[in-house]
Design a protein around this motif. Structure first.
Motif, PDB file in Angstrom:
ATOM      1  N   UNK A  30       0.822  -1.215   0.000  1.00  0.00           N
ATOM      2  CA  UNK A  30       0.000   0.000   0.000  1.00  0.00           C
ATOM      3  C   UNK A  30       0.855   1.265   0.000  1.00  0.00           C
ATOM      4  N   UNK A  31       2.040   1.206   0.595  1.00  0.00           N
ATOM      5  CA  UNK A  31       2.887   2.400   0.686  1.00  0.00           C
ATOM      6  C   UNK A  31       3.797   2.587  -0.526  1.00  0.00           C
ATOM      7  N   UNK A  32       3.906   1.574  -1.347  1.00  0.00           N
ATOM      8  CA  UNK A  32       4.848   1.637  -2.466  1.00  0.00           C
ATOM      9  C   UNK A  32       4.636   2.882  -3.316  1.00  0.00           C
ATOM     10  N   UNK A  33       3.418   3.072  -3.809  1.00  0.00           N
ATOM     11  CA  UNK A  33       3.177   4.180  -4.745  1.00  0.00           C
ATOM     12  C   UNK A  33       3.031   5.533  -4.050  1.00  0.00           C
ATOM     13  N   UNK A  34       2.350   5.626  -2.888  1.00  0.00           N
ATOM     14  CA  UNK A  34       2.331   6.926  -2.203  1.00  0.00           C
ATOM     15  C   UNK A  34       3.731   7.450  -1.894  1.00  0.00           C
ATOM     16  N   UNK A  35       4.654   6.579  -1.520  1.00  0.00           N
ATOM     17  CA  UNK A  35       6.013   7.026  -1.255  1.00  0.00           C
ATOM     18  C   UNK A  35       6.736   7.385  -2.551  1.00  0.00           C
ATOM     19  N   UNK A  36       6.454   6.633  -3.613  1.00  0.00           N
ATOM     20  CA  UNK A  36       7.041   6.956  -4.909  1.00  0.00           C
ATOM     21  C   UNK A  36       6.598   8.343  -5.377  1.00  0.00           C
ATOM     22  N   UNK A  37       5.377   8.726  -5.025  1.00  0.00           N
ATOM     23  CA  UNK A  37       4.849  10.028  -5.428  1.00  0.00           C
ATOM     24  C   UNK A  37       5.230  11.152  -4.456  1.00  0.00           C
ATOM     25  N   UNK A  38       6.180  10.899  -3.580  1.00  0.00           N
ATOM     26  CA  UNK A  38       6.678  11.956  -2.696  1.00  0.00           C
ATOM     27  C   UNK A  38       6.107  11.937  -1.304  1.00  0.00           C
ATOM     28  N   UNK A  39       5.450  10.861  -0.902  1.00  0.00           N
ATOM     29  CA  UNK A  39       4.856  10.795   0.429  1.00  0.00           C
ATOM     30  C   UNK A  39       5.838  10.485   1.535  1.00  0.00           C
ATOM     31  N   UNK A  40       7.078  10.129   1.179  1.00  0.00           N
ATOM     32  CA  UNK A  40       8.137   9.951   2.169  1.00  0.00           C
ATOM     33  C   UNK A  40       9.046  11.175   2.197  1.00  0.00           C
ATOM     34  N   UNK A  41       9.538  11.573   1.050  1.00  0.00           N
ATOM     35  CA  UNK A  41      10.336  12.794   0.911  1.00  0.00           C
ATOM     36  C   UNK A  41       9.716  13.616  -0.212  1.00  0.00           C
ATOM     37  N   UNK A  42       9.319  14.828   0.078  1.00  0.00           N
ATOM     38  CA  UNK A  42       8.520  15.631  -0.847  1.00  0.00           C
ATOM     39  C   UNK A  42       9.241  15.858  -2.173  1.00  0.00           C
ATOM     40  N   UNK A  43       8.475  15.697  -3.245  1.00  0.00           N
ATOM     41  CA  UNK A  43       8.938  15.968  -4.611  1.00  0.00           C
ATOM     42  C   UNK A  43      10.048  15.014  -5.058  1.00  0.00           C
ATOM     43  N   UNK A  44      10.213  13.885  -4.362  1.00  0.00           N
ATOM     44  CA  UNK A  44      11.213  12.890  -4.741  1.00  0.00           C
ATOM     45  C   UNK A  44      10.503  11.581  -5.065  1.00  0.00           C
ATOM     46  N   UNK A  45      10.970  10.882  -6.092  1.00  0.00           N
ATOM     47  CA  UNK A  45      10.368   9.607  -6.448  1.00  0.00           C
ATOM     48  C   UNK A  45      11.262   8.434  -6.061  1.00  0.00           C
ATOM     49  N   UNK A  46      12.213   8.683  -5.144  1.00  0.00           N
ATOM     50  CA  UNK A  46      13.069   7.628  -4.631  1.00  0.00           C
ATOM     51  C   UNK A  46      12.861   7.510  -3.128  1.00  0.00           C
ATOM     52  N   UNK A  47      13.183   6.338  -2.578  1.00  0.00           N
ATOM     53  CA  UNK A  47      13.009   6.129  -1.144  1.00  0.00           C
ATOM     54  C   UNK A  47      14.294   6.513  -0.412  1.00  0.00           C
ATOM     55  N   UNK A  48      14.615   7.766  -0.491  1.00  0.00           N
ATOM     56  CA  UNK A  48      15.648   8.378   0.337  1.00  0.00           C
ATOM     57  C   UNK A  48      17.003   7.678   0.330  1.00  0.00           C
ATOM     58  N   UNK A  49      17.663   7.518  -0.826  1.00  0.00           N
ATOM     59  CA  UNK A  49      19.013   6.950  -0.787  1.00  0.00           C
ATOM     60  C   UNK A  49      19.979   7.818   0.011  1.00  0.00           C
TER      61      UNK A  49
END
Length: 375
Positions: A244-263
């Motif tokens: 469920x979190x895969x796409x919301x985080x891809x769309x910036x829900x983890x780090x704003x305006x980023x499509x990566x999971x915070x390398x």
């Protein structure tokens, strides 16, 4: 103090850090050098830059027994007389110690900053990851550890009360500790605050679906629609949450305006002077060790019915946070009764506020939190 001047000061500090590391990595080696040699040299530069030479300051990273488990604690600040901030990291088992160099240094001029690797996390995981410790992994255990660490710090640093600051998962034991032992803390600062886990999951997926429709992302829509109704009545398993979190985080829900999971965040430990190779390996191992054992309790967390909070409370809320969505936190703040309450929106942040907007965080801590400590 002028916020604009503080922002400029912070930017200059970050530029100095980037320049220093760049020089270290670009400098000619004395012998044949590979990527590991570059990392070693960069960590040496980082260690020197982060060193606190002030006679009034404090810089300690040490191991101490807390309720039968050797915990690792970091204490850093330019003046021992400054207010003490106890930071409770997220995860579970995502220690903040290896990435604090990315955002904390300016705060150390005005606060004594304390981090600890929780049981089952990072350096503390290396000390003990036995079956007996695994059986102790309950939310209340983390609450009791936090209270014991606060009491340890009061004695060690000679301050009666601390500022309690927590991020993400860490807001759960921190909220419980503030409610149970308000005598230990002057103010509570929540970042990526958890109020209602199931509501957070619902909001997160709804954002992902809306964004996928807006972008015309057919694959994302198929994957998320297959999860509906979500969270629904089915158990919230790790597999469902990850999907469920895969796409919301891809769309910036983890780090704003980023499509990566915070390398940049997950790679931070490679430059941390406090973390060696085994410590870095323990981060992932600790995550696997703890999450499954805490998940059943975690998905039931709900602070919605907490209507009175015993100490001042400040919430730092990422406008684009769809990992622990901020709207339930804003709603909770409106209805809770507290000696003081304040919500601060970070318009360029999602879930990682200290890392995404460290300048605004510094100004907020000075203009909002520090005056509460003096009262």
């Amino acid at each position: 103090m002028n916020p604009q001047k503080l922002q400029i000061r912070f930017v200059l500090a970050v530029c100095l850090l980037a320049c220093t590391l760049g020089c270290a990595l670009a400098a000619p080696a004395l012998g044949a050098a590979g990527p590991d040699d570059d990392a070693v040299r960069a960590r040496a530069v980082m260690a020197d830059l982060l060193r606190i030479p002030s006679p009034a300051g404090v810089q300690e990273t040490y191991r101490t027994p807390i309720r039968g488990v050797d915990h690792w604690i970091s204490i850093r600040g330019q003046d021992r007389a400054n207010p003490v901030v106890l930071f409770v990291h997220g995860g579970p088992a995502s220690p903040s110690m290896p990435s604090l160099w990315q955002w904390q240094r300016p705060l150390e001029e005005y606060f004594t900053m304390v981090h600890y690797d929780q049981r089952g996390a990072g350096k503390t995981y290396r000390e003990d990851h036995s079956d007996a410790l695994a059986d102790s992994l309950r939310i209340q255990t983390y609450v009791d550890d936090l209270v014991a660490i606060a009491e340890h710090l009061r004695a060690r640093l000679g301050q009666e009360k601390l500022v309690l600051m927590a991020h993400s998962w860490g807001t759960i034991p921190a909220m419980h500790a503030a409610l149970a032992r308000p005598d230990l803390f002057r103010v509570y600062v929540g970042i990526g605050q958890v109020i209602d886990v199931r509501e957070n999951e619902r909001i997160s997926l709804a954002f992902g679906l809306a964004e996928a429709k807006r972008r015309g992302d057919a694959q994302a829509l198929r994957e998320m629609e297959a999860l509906l109704p979500y969270p629904g009545d089915a158990p919230l398993t790790r597999e469902r949450i990850v999907a469920a979190r895969k796409w919301p985080q891809h769309y910036g829900g983890m780090a704003a305006f980023r499509d990566e999971t915070n390398p940049w965040y997950y790679g931070a430990a490679r430059l941390s002077p406090d973390y060696d190779d085994e410590d870095r390996a323990a981060i992932n191992a600790g995550s696997l060790f703890t999450l499954g054992r805490l998940l059943d309790e975690y998905v039931k967390v709900d602070f919605s019915d907490v209507r009175r909070f015993p100490i001042p409370v400040v919430m730092l809320m990422g406008r684009h946070d769809y990992t622990t969505p901020s709207q339930p936190t804003a709603d909770w703040l409106q209805r809770v009764d507290a000696p003081y309450k304040r919500g601060v929106w970070f318009e360029r942040s999602a879930h990682m506020v200290p890392w995404e907007e460290p300048g605004k965080m510094l100004v907020t801590m000075l203009e909002v939190v520090r005056p509460l400590v003096r009262e």
